[in-house]
Enzyme design. Structure first.
Site, PDB file in Angstrom:
ATOM      1  N   GLY A   1       0.828  -1.204   0.000  1.00 43.38           N
ATOM      2  CA  GLY A   1       0.000   0.000   0.000  1.00 43.38           C
ATOM      3  C   GLY A   1       0.858   1.247   0.000  1.00 43.38           C
ATOM      4  N   SER A   2       0.305   2.313   0.521  1.00 39.95           N
ATOM      5  CA  SER A   2       0.980   3.606   0.480  1.00 39.95           C
ATOM      6  C   SER A   2       2.140   3.663   1.463  1.00 39.95           C
ATOM      7  CB  SER A   2      -0.010   4.729   0.789  1.00 39.95           C
ATOM      8  OG  SER A   2      -0.352   4.738   2.161  1.00 39.95           O
ATOM      9  N   THR A   3       3.087   4.547   1.169  1.00 39.01           N
ATOM     10  CA  THR A   3       4.238   4.733   2.051  1.00 39.01           C
ATOM     11  C   THR A   3       3.813   5.275   3.405  1.00 39.01           C
ATOM     12  OG1 THR A   3       5.747   5.024   0.189  1.00 39.01           O
ATOM     13  CG2 THR A   3       6.432   5.966   2.289  1.00 39.01           C
TER      14      THR A   3
ATOM     15  N   GLY B   1       2.370   2.450   5.332  1.00 39.49           N
ATOM     16  CA  GLY B   1       3.463   1.535   5.633  1.00 39.49           C
ATOM     17  C   GLY B   1       4.329   2.022   6.772  1.00 39.49           C
TER      18      GLY B   1
ATOM     19  N   GLU C   1       5.678  -3.375   0.999  1.00 40.20           N
ATOM     20  CA  GLU C   1       5.800  -3.057  -0.427  1.00 40.20           C
ATOM     21  C   GLU C   1       4.994  -1.787  -0.644  1.00 40.20           C
ATOM     22  OE1 GLU C   1       5.127  -2.168  -3.841  1.00 40.20           O
ATOM     23  OE2 GLU C   1       3.852  -3.933  -4.096  1.00 40.20           O
TER      24      GLU C   1
ATOM     25  N   GLU D   1       3.355  10.015  -5.929  1.00 38.87           N
ATOM     26  CA  GLU D   1       2.641   8.942  -6.609  1.00 38.87           C
ATOM     27  C   GLU D   1       1.179   9.354  -6.783  1.00 38.87           C
ATOM     28  OE1 GLU D   1       2.617   4.130  -6.359  1.00 38.87           O
ATOM     29  OE2 GLU D   1       2.144   5.174  -4.499  1.00 38.87           O
TER      30      GLU D   1
END
Length: 477
Positions: free
Chosen positions: A227-229, A232, A249, A383
């Site tokens: 998913g998104s940073t 994460g 990831e 992103e």
């Protein structure tokens, strides 16, 4: 209409106590089905079932037995591939002409890869000791794995985690995204058809609170997240507090470098456009920055603009559609804000840049090409997760590498040149986890995939991906 009321635990659906989550079509807004938000207590039930299975029948399976079970899982999914492809198209918005490849065939590839990798992996090997004698090195399952999934490729990303984890002997609790939980919930039927013991795979749906309950549960040995940073980072912090293993990831802002000898034929342009517009631009490895030599900049802009302008935007169920909707209104609005800001910052819209005409329902964004973009602009750094590509000029090879690496992300990249030796030299200088040469983004389930920098921790794919689900024990004699 598909309804999955409750939690899938120990091989059966059980009525849930949480709120119903309505799942809608991103193309029409119509209700596709419902799932139930799992409460923290119900998350605990799923974890307990996974723990019981870990020490039950599943614990007696040999590596060969586990590999064979993955093969049966692939067979069961393949028998229902059209059903799943249609559901992915409805739930995610992936055009039906590509949903079989984007979602089903890639998932089958992951399962088949770990059927082989799991059968061949050296779980127990003897090595010469550096101090004399021998060392026995054992790879033991890490235990109960909590997998938190994204919505853009829900079953594929589930199996990128599930396949190596099961090959390693672990058990799992899957939490799909509330934006696309239906296909993952339906996947429970495939798991049953493959004959896995009850509790090996469990499913709980829900929003952030459900995910946090899974991440912080003391019975979970490892979290695997895609998913998104930003999310994460939160998960990584929670896992660190309990010294819990995690794989992350995360986001990407990948660059496709066109070297100055590139041939702008149909194959090249098709690969470039497919590399950013596939799955409606909602792919973590999207090559959303095209780096073009300044000497050929106008030529590249014109070629990419013509190709993107020819794409058909429409209902994802229509097999003539190239680009469907983004997942929801918030995603559409976010993409539009970035494009508007880029124009304010001096970017030039080649095609797109506004909502496509004729769509009164759904969350559509016109496929967009932006020129005169600088690498410092937010549209080139963040992103977007939508059908937008920016084209950035560079001076020479060193400048191209510097621009490509000038990102907080390091997930993927691409290099295009008829001189493959030169292209490989450039690829080796990129600080990213995966680079494709003269092709659209490709994921080989037999090779490691993951990111540098803020694109994540750990690897999925290959023997390296299986090792992420093992604890290693050395016995020295």
């Amino acid at each position: 209409m598909r309804t999955f009321d409750g939690i899938y635990v120990a091989g059966a659906w059980h009525p849930g106590r949480g709120e119903r989550i309505e799942v809608t079509s991103p193309a029409t807004g119509e209700v596709l089905g419902y799932v139930t938000e799992a409460t923290p207590e119900e998350v605990g039930q799923a974890v307990d079932a996974a723990r019981a299975a870990l020490h039950g029948d599943w614990g007696s399976y040999s590596p060969a037995d586990r590999a064979a079970a993955l093969g049966r899982l692939a067979d069961a999914l393949e028998a229902r591939k059209n059903e799943f492809a249609e559901l992915f198209s409805a739930e995610v918005g992936t055009p039906r002409r590509t949903s079989s490849f984007v979602h089903v065939l890639s998932t089958l590839g992951a399962l088949r890869a770990y059927e082989k990798i799991g059968a061949d992996y050296p779980f127990d090997e003897v090595r010469p000791s550096m101090v004399g004698g021998e060392v026995r090195v054992r790879g033991l399952p890490v235990g109960v794995v909590g997998a938190i999934l994204p919505w853009n490729a829900p079953v594929f990303t589930a199996c990128l985690k599930l396949a190596p984890a099961l090959a390693a002997g672990c058990t799992m609790v899957l939490k799909p995204s509330p934006d696309a939980p239906l296909a993952v919930s339906l996947f429970a039927e495939v798991i049953e058809q493959a004959g896995f013991p009850p509790g090996v795979v469990n499913i709980v749906s829900g929003h952030a609170a459900t995910g946090e309950a899974l991440v912080t549960h003391p019975g979970v040995d490892k979290i695997s997240f895609t998913g998104s940073t930003a999310v994460g980072a939160r998960i990584g912090a929670l896992c660190a507090a309990d010294i819990r293993r995690c794989s992350l990831e995360l986001g990407g802002k990948s660059a496709a470098i066109l070297l100055d000898d590139v041939v702008l034929d149909d194959k090249t342009i098709g690969g470039l456009v497919g590399g950013v517009m596939g799955n409606n631009g909602q792919v973590c490895v999207s090559r959303s920055r095209i780096l073009a030599p300044r000497s050929r900049y106008d030529e590249v802009v014109a070629a990419v603009g013509d190709a993107v302008g020819a794409l058909v935007v429409g209902d994802p169920s229509d097999r003539t559609t190239d680009v469907g909707p983004v997942i929801n209104a918030a995603a559409r609005d976010r993409v539009e804000r970035y494009v508007a800001q880029a124009v304010d910052d001096g970017a030039r819209v080649i095609v797109g840049g506004a909502r496509p005409e004729g769509f009164n329902t759904g969350w559509y964004v016109a496929p967009t090409v932006l020129a005169n973009v600088e690498n410092s602009m937010p549209v080139a750094r963040d992103e977007l997760f939508g059908p937008v590509v920016v084209i950035i000029p560079y001076e020479d090879d060193d400048d191209a590498v510097a621009l490509a690496n000038d990102s907080e992300y390091g997930l993927a990249g691409g290099v295009w040149s008829p001189d493959t030796e030169r292209a490989n030299r450039i690829a080796a200088q990129l600080r990213v986890g995966a680079v494709s040469i003269n092709s659209a983004p490709a994921l080989d389930s037999g090779a490691p995939f993951g990111g540098f920098k803020k694109s994540g921790l750990g690897r999925e794919g290959g023997p390296e991906g299986l090792a992420e689900y093992l604890e290693f024990q050395s016995i020295i004699s």
